[in-house]
Design an enzyme around this catalytic site. Structure first.
Site, short mmCIF file in Angstrom:
data_model
loop_
_atom_site.label_atom_id
_atom_site.label_comp_id
_atom_site.label_asym_id
_atom_site.label_seq_id
_atom_site.Cartn_x
_atom_site.Cartn_y
_atom_site.Cartn_z
N CYS A 168 0.81 -1.23 0.00
CA CYS A 168 0.00 0.00 0.00
C CYS A 168 0.84 1.27 0.00
CB CYS A 168 -0.92 0.00 1.22
SG CYS A 168 -2.12 -1.37 1.23
N HIS A 247 11.87 1.27 6.81
CA HIS A 247 11.64 -0.12 6.42
C HIS A 247 12.10 -1.04 7.55
CE1 HIS A 247 11.29 -3.71 4.05
NE2 HIS A 247 11.13 -3.06 2.91
N HIS A 333 -2.85 19.97 6.97
CA HIS A 333 -3.73 18.88 6.54
C HIS A 333 -3.02 17.53 6.68
CE1 HIS A 333 -6.25 22.03 4.82
NE2 HIS A 333 -5.17 22.52 4.23
N HIS A 337 -3.31 7.20 4.89
CA HIS A 337 -3.67 6.08 4.03
C HIS A 337 -4.94 5.42 4.53
CE1 HIS A 337 -3.65 2.40 1.81
NE2 HIS A 337 -3.40 1.67 2.87
N HIS A 366 -14.75 4.98 3.12
CA HIS A 366 -16.18 4.70 2.98
C HIS A 366 -16.60 4.67 1.52
CE1 HIS A 366 -20.52 5.62 2.96
NE2 HIS A 366 -20.56 5.01 4.14
N ASN A 370 -10.22 0.48 0.53
CA ASN A 370 -8.76 0.50 0.53
C ASN A 370 -8.30 0.15 -0.89
OD1 ASN A 370 -6.02 0.12 0.79
ND2 ASN A 370 -6.15 -1.22 2.58
#
Length: 457
Positions: A168, A247, A333, A337, A366, A370
């Protein structure tokens, strides 16, 4: 005498050159975003309540317990009825998806967003210097970038890169790659295509940790146009000011918490374990330690060091990250994710964000679900459609991905943004005034303990 003076000035001229060179290089190593285009599938692919139930019932490997688990997960997922499924799922062929299905899915997303991007910007495909595509679960020969290059008849000297297995968080990895390439390619245009292959990777087994992906992941993607040409600065919508990547692949627990595997029956799927939140918290903490000093004023850093000793122990791993840290002193802002309800709320609580701050991520989850690597751009699109983004505002993008990775960056808004983009036909109805849960209304009976004797035939 004149020769002597000239020889004396050479060291001074050289010293001035050395001082000005870094300034000149930084000027031409900027990374501007000119535009982005999110993918919106056709209406016949909407995964509404009834279709969700039918998809679950089609899986003959499930018993009542697994069926109940999936329905309860959908009820609590934060995902609405307007998300989109791959063609193979809608048509009932999720258990026998072919390579042709996978390529058709990719073509629709890649070409759909690229056509819109070139049309929006007026940039010709032949003007592009760098092309990066990130799709984690599909690697083809020829590559996806070769497929794009052939479709648009792009230049022979085009620099192409294919990223796979990044999960992702791949979108920001691709942007970071472009940022580094801009250091050696002057006045360049780069296109990043960010999506995921969902159809062939729909899980048809019965392991709960692998069924979760079917409840969360949906079809989507994004293409974006970036440049380091300062002559195009006035056309830019965003400027990348900071990027940090973390990572934890060397840690076994973090490495194994998000993984593509086969179950005992031979079905391939994406396993999500309970260790995911711990890995996310650890990666997020490491990332913020490096990122925060670059984006917050000194007085806030000093204040945070003082209050950090008073942290509460009554929070989850993810919620403990950044408790007491006021990121709003340097950020306007927050683009989180939309990986799931727990991730969004955990990050929001850990950073002390308000409902207003995490609303874009909640609404993107919503409305679109995802969408993996493309998810961040649906969140950004919501902010823009709601006309929140004003010139000079700073946006913190927060992403998590398999590996385990946490990649975060900061964008500065270059001008007031108000394009409706992929949200233009529905943004007025968000956030929903009524929070009725159609999944619960239709399948709420599954929670009735008096029906425990029921068995699926």
């Amino acid at each position: 005498m004149e020769l002597f003076i000239a020889m004396s000035l050479l060291p001074l001229i050289y010293a001035i050159f050395l001082l000005l060179k870094p300034i000149y290089q930084r000027k031409h190593q900027s990374c501007y975003m000119l535009a982005y285009e999110c993918y919106k599938p056709t209406e016949d692919r909407k995964l509404d309540t009834e279709l969700c139930g039918n998809v679950i019932l089609r899986n003959k490997n499930l018993g009542l317990d697994e069926y109940k688990f999936l329905l309860q997960t959908m009820v609590n997922s934060g995902i609405g009825e307007d998300t989109y499924a791959p063609h193979v799922v809608v048509s009932g062929r999720e258990d026998c998806a072919s390579l042709s299905d996978a390529l058709t899915e990719m073509d629709e997303i890649m070409y759909g967003t690229l056509d819109g991007l070139f049309r929006r910007t007026g940039v010709s495909p032949s003007d592009v210097d760098i092309l990066v595509a990130n799709v984690s679960l599909l690697s083809t020969v020829p590559s996806l970038t070769a497929r794009i290059m052939n479709r648009y008849k792009m230049r022979e000297d085009l620099k192409v890169y294919n990223l796979s297995g990044m999960g992702c968080s791949a979108s920001l990895v691709a942007v970071d790659l472009v940022r580094h390439l801009f250091k050696i390619h002057k006045k360049a245009l780069a296109v990043v295509v960010s999506t995921e292959s969902m159809g062939p990777n729909w899980y048809c087994g019965k392991e709960r940790s692998m069924m979760l992906s079917n409840c969360l992941f949906r079809s989507g993607g994004c293409s974006m146009l970036l440049t380091n040409d300062v002559a195009l600065k006035n056309r830019a919508i965003l400027k990348l000011t900071c990027m940090e990547r973390t990572h934890l692949g060397s840690n076994d627990e973090a490495y194994e918490c998000c993984m593509q595997v086969e179950d005992d029956l031979g079905y391939t799927g994406f396993r999500l374990t309970k260790a995911l939140t711990r890995a996310a918290a650890r990666a997020f903490t490491v990332n913020l330690k490096v990122l925060v000093p670059k984006i917050l004023p000194l007085y806030e850093l000093v204040r945070y060091l003082i209050v950090s000793y008073r942290r509460s122990n009554k929070t989850t791993e993810l919620e403990k990250v950044g408790v007491g840290l006021n990121l709003k002193t340097g950020i306007e802002h927050f683009c989180i994710h939309p990986g799931g309800k727990a991730v969004i709320e955990g990050v929001g609580k850990s950073l002390g964000l308000s409902d207003y701050d995490i609303e874009p991520a909640r609404m993107a989850l919503h409305r679109f679900g995802n969408t993996s690597a493309g998810g961040l751009w649906y969140v950004l699109g919501y902010m823009e459609a709601k006309k929140r983004l004003k010139k000079g505002d700073r946006i913190l993008m927060i992403s998590f991905g398999a590996g385990f990775k946490c990649n975060n960056c900061v964008w500065q808004v270059m001008r007031d943004l108000k394009d409706g983009n992929v949200w233009k036909d529905c943004v007025e109805s968000y956030p929903p005034k009524f929070k009725a849960n159609p999944f619960f209304e239709k399948y709420g009976w599954i929670n009735d303990e008096t029906l425990g004797f029921v068995r699926l035939d």
